[in-house]
Design a protein around this motif. Structure first.
Motif, mmCIF file in Angstrom:
data_model
loop_
_atom_site.group_PDB
_atom_site.id
_atom_site.type_symbol
_atom_site.label_atom_id
_atom_site.label_comp_id
_atom_site.label_asym_id
_atom_site.label_seq_id
_atom_site.Cartn_x
_atom_site.Cartn_y
_atom_site.Cartn_z
ATOM 1 N N THR A 8 10.686 -3.548 -4.200
ATOM 2 C CA THR A 8 11.359 -2.429 -3.544
ATOM 3 C C THR A 8 10.568 -1.132 -3.644
ATOM 4 O O THR A 8 10.911 -0.157 -2.994
ATOM 5 C CB THR A 8 12.755 -2.192 -4.170
ATOM 6 O OG1 THR A 8 12.586 -1.786 -5.534
ATOM 7 C CG2 THR A 8 13.616 -3.430 -4.076
ATOM 8 N N LEU A 9 9.506 -1.123 -4.443
ATOM 9 C CA LEU A 9 8.744 0.107 -4.682
ATOM 10 C C LEU A 9 7.708 0.351 -3.598
ATOM 11 O O LEU A 9 7.170 -0.580 -3.001
ATOM 12 C CB LEU A 9 8.037 0.035 -6.038
ATOM 13 C CG LEU A 9 8.927 -0.042 -7.273
ATOM 14 C CD1 LEU A 9 8.060 -0.230 -8.518
ATOM 15 C CD2 LEU A 9 9.778 1.199 -7.403
ATOM 16 N N SER A 10 7.404 1.626 -3.372
ATOM 17 C CA SER A 10 6.320 2.005 -2.464
ATOM 18 C C SER A 10 4.992 1.708 -3.169
ATOM 19 O O SER A 10 4.957 1.525 -4.393
ATOM 20 C CB SER A 10 6.420 3.498 -2.141
ATOM 21 O OG SER A 10 6.161 4.272 -3.306
ATOM 22 N N PRO A 11 3.884 1.672 -2.434
ATOM 23 C CA PRO A 11 2.589 1.414 -3.080
ATOM 24 C C PRO A 11 2.272 2.426 -4.191
ATOM 25 O O PRO A 11 1.720 2.059 -5.231
ATOM 26 C CB PRO A 11 1.579 1.520 -1.938
ATOM 27 C CG PRO A 11 2.370 1.208 -0.708
ATOM 28 C CD PRO A 11 3.750 1.714 -0.975
ATOM 29 N N ARG A 12 2.647 3.686 -3.981
ATOM 30 C CA ARG A 12 2.396 4.722 -4.988
ATOM 31 C C ARG A 12 3.232 4.455 -6.239
ATOM 32 O O ARG A 12 2.730 4.526 -7.366
ATOM 33 C CB ARG A 12 2.733 6.079 -4.393
ATOM 34 C CG ARG A 12 2.426 7.220 -5.304
ATOM 35 C CD ARG A 12 2.641 8.534 -4.577
ATOM 36 N NE ARG A 12 2.489 9.628 -5.489
ATOM 37 C CZ ARG A 12 3.219 10.722 -5.463
ATOM 38 N NH1 ARG A 12 4.141 10.869 -4.531
ATOM 39 N NH2 ARG A 12 3.018 11.678 -6.323
ATOM 40 N N ASP A 13 4.533 4.139 -6.031
ATOM 41 C CA ASP A 13 5.399 3.843 -7.162
ATOM 42 C C ASP A 13 5.014 2.527 -7.834
ATOM 43 O O ASP A 13 5.214 2.355 -9.035
ATOM 44 C CB ASP A 13 6.860 3.802 -6.725
ATOM 45 C CG ASP A 13 7.416 5.195 -6.442
ATOM 46 O OD1 ASP A 13 6.812 6.181 -6.922
ATOM 47 O OD2 ASP A 13 8.442 5.289 -5.745
ATOM 48 N N SER A 14 4.450 1.614 -7.063
ATOM 49 C CA SER A 14 3.997 0.352 -7.630
ATOM 50 C C SER A 14 2.852 0.587 -8.623
ATOM 51 O O SER A 14 2.789 -0.042 -9.678
ATOM 52 C CB SER A 14 3.548 -0.591 -6.515
ATOM 53 O OG SER A 14 3.197 -1.839 -7.047
#
Length: 158
Positions: free
Chosen positions: A120-126
């Motif tokens: 569910t995370l964005s690439p940045r949050d990943s």
């Protein structure tokens, strides 16, 4: 002569001793620190030893190796202490023995829930999640932890 210069002369002895002996939980910096301690004590006892380099090296080698041997003897004495403990029947004290962590089914559920959270995370949050898992600190760490906690709580209710 400055202390650092004197220690630079005897440091190869410390290095060689480190390769020959294993002291539990000692890092290379610990070896240097203990070498400096032994050198300091030697210089306190023998004032004029700095002027005679061969005597300094001989004395330091003997003192340092004896010091390390004392540490090793102390370690083995502590280890033998476990052999002298009285025998306890495991059935009588099993309530005091902690479990080895999560059970297999709990671990599978946790990993599955974490994989769903990560999807569910964005690439940045990943990338932040990877940093969180590695144990490093970063800006926004608390926010990500709160988000993860909420996800795990909501997963638990399902």
């Amino acid at each position: 002569m400055e202390f650092k210069e004197v220690y630079a002369k005897v440091r190869p002895i410390v290095q060689k001793t480190r390769r020959e002996y294993y002291v539990k939980l000692w890092e290379p910096e610990d070896w240097d620190q203990e070498g400096m301690y032994v050198l300091y004590r030697l210089l306190q006892q023998e004032d004029e030893i700095v002027r005679d380099e061969s005597r300094l090296l001989r004395y330091f080698k003997v003192k340092f190796r004896n010091y390390v041997n004392d540490i090793l003897r102390r370690q083995s004495t502590q280890k033998r202490g476990f052999d002298r403990l009285r025998y306890e029947e495991i059935g009588e004290i099993s309530h005091m023995v902690s479990s080895g962590g999560l059970l297999t089914d709990e671990l599978v559920c946790l990993r599955d829930s974490l994989a769903r959270y990560r999807s569910t995370l964005s690439p940045r949050d990943s990338k932040k999640y990877d940093t969180l898992v590695s144990g490093a600190r970063f800006k926004g760490r608390k926010k990500l932890l709160r988000s993860l906690r909420q996800h795990l709580i909501s997963e638990d209710k399902i």
